[in-house]
Enzyme design. Structure first.
Site, PDB file in Angstrom:
ATOM      1  N   LYS A  36       0.830  -1.205   0.000  1.00 24.98           N
ATOM      2  CA  LYS A  36       0.000   0.000   0.000  1.00 24.98           C
ATOM      3  C   LYS A  36       0.869   1.262   0.000  1.00 24.98           C
ATOM      4  O   LYS A  36       1.746   1.421   0.853  1.00 24.98           O
ATOM      5  CB  LYS A  36      -0.874   0.037   1.265  1.00 24.98           C
ATOM      6  CG  LYS A  36      -2.113  -0.829   1.159  1.00 24.98           C
ATOM      7  CD  LYS A  36      -2.790  -0.923   2.505  1.00 24.98           C
ATOM      8  CE  LYS A  36      -4.123  -0.241   2.517  1.00 24.98           C
ATOM      9  NZ  LYS A  36      -4.823  -0.437   3.805  1.00 24.98           N
TER      10      LYS A  36
HETATM   11  O1  G3P Z   1      -9.484   0.027   5.007  1.00 23.22           O
HETATM   12  C1  G3P Z   1      -9.285   1.288   5.499  1.00 23.22           C
HETATM   13  C2  G3P Z   1      -9.719   1.388   6.895  1.00 23.22           C
HETATM   14  O2  G3P Z   1      -8.967   0.635   7.763  1.00 23.22           O
HETATM   15  C3  G3P Z   1      -9.870   2.778   7.369  1.00 23.22           C
HETATM   16  O3  G3P Z   1     -11.009   2.744   8.097  1.00 23.22           O
HETATM   17  O4  G3P Z   1     -12.603   3.399   9.801  1.00 23.22           O
HETATM   18  O5  G3P Z   1     -10.228   4.241   9.891  1.00 23.22           O
HETATM   19  O6  G3P Z   1     -11.808   5.087   8.181  1.00 23.22           O
HETATM   20  P1  G3P Z   1     -11.434   3.945   9.051  1.00 23.22           P
END
Ligand code: G3P
Length: 284
Positions: A112
């Site tokens: 990534k």
């Molecule tokens: O896949 C991306 C994720 O881990 C981010 O999620 O909930 O931190 O926006 P969030």
């Protein structure tokens, strides 16, 4: 044995191998996994160390991340995304160096990079080396177009991760970005697959399935909710209409030079900063 029949691939979004194992038990399969520095910082063993004020050395944290990824690789043979360190100063060459190292951690690593100027540059050169990549922190159609152009000619499918929940958080309908990217890519050669990310609830998941997102990464909390709902699937009555500001589709050509797209987005900068902070917090 799989308990459902889907055209979307379901990944686990997390860095706790126990969750991956439990997902496999519940669902019957795990198609892949996505991790990031924040998720590593939430791994129970990492949290325990931090609570005991036993921060990692730089070498130890990479070793820890590698071990986590290796444990997950024993549960799923699908793509496992591993994120390079990046802050606003990190150059493409540094990201590439780390990517080369991380790619050797497991056979099924996807690296990534953030969708920034430097991250796109790293991606452009990584695909030439045959490194499979997942471009993260995508908040605009223009960024997805830049990823497409920067990775043309890739031998393996490239992933781009629109972060739905973070757009919702500020009142914009994040799922519409996924829809728009899928639509935009219809004129392309199919080498980039949208990976719906930052999924926060069952509605996100069901709508992502309904619009045919090829890949969806789902936190364990939502997998559990899905299991509790008997792995419900969206039928013709399922209508996702959140009370959020629409994100309009833009006509964006995919055949420009990758450096001619504007990849800047404030949420990407905020996301890079948060990943960097969470990672540094683990290190003494
Ligand atoms: O896949 C991306 C994720 O881990 C981010 O999620 O909930 O931190 O926006 P969030």
């Amino acid at each position: 044995m799989s308990k459902i029949n889907l055209s979307s691939k379901i990944f686990v979004d997390g860095a706790d191998p126990e969750e991956t194992r439990e997902t496999k038990r519940l669902l019957g399969f795990v198609d892949g996994q996505t991790t990031n520095p924040t998720l590593v910082s939430k791994n129970p063993a990492a949290r325990e160390r931090i609570e005991k004020r036993e921060k990692f050395t730089r070498e130890e944290i990479y070793h820890f991340y590698k071990e986590v990824v290796n444990k997950i690789a024993k549960i799923t043979q699908g793509p496992i995304s591993v994120e390079v360190y990046a802050d606003s100063e990190t150059k493409a060459e540094q990201m590439l160096e780390e990517a080369r190292e991380m790619q050797n951690w497991i056979d099924n690593a996807y690296i990534k990079f953030p969708i920034t100027k430097e991250g796109l540059k790293a991606a452009h050169f990584a695909v030439k080396e045959g490194i499979p990549i997942n471009m993260t922190l995508c908040f605009s159609q223009e960024q997805a177009a830049a990823v497409y152009a920067a990775t043309l000619g890739a031998k393996k499918p490239i992933f781009v991760s629109p972060f739905v929940g973070r757009l919702d958080d500020r009142g914009e309908n994040g799922m519409e970005l996924v829809f728009n990217i899928i639509r935009m890519y219809q004129i392309g050669d199919g080498h980039v697959l949208p990976l719906t990310a930052s999924v926060r609830n069952l509605e996100h998941l069901l709508y992502a399935i309904q619009i045919g997102s090829p890949l969806i990464t789902v936190p364990f909390k939502v997998i559990k909710e899905w299991a509790e709902n008997g792995f419900v699937l969206p039928d013709e009555k399922f209508n996702y209409q959140p009370n959020l500001k629409p994100i309009d589709y833009k006509e964006i050509a995919l055949d420009k030079n990758w450096q001619d797209y504007d990849p800047s987005h404030d949420l990407t900068d905020i996301g890079v900063e948060k990943f960097s902070r969470d990672w540094k917090n683990l290190i003494r």
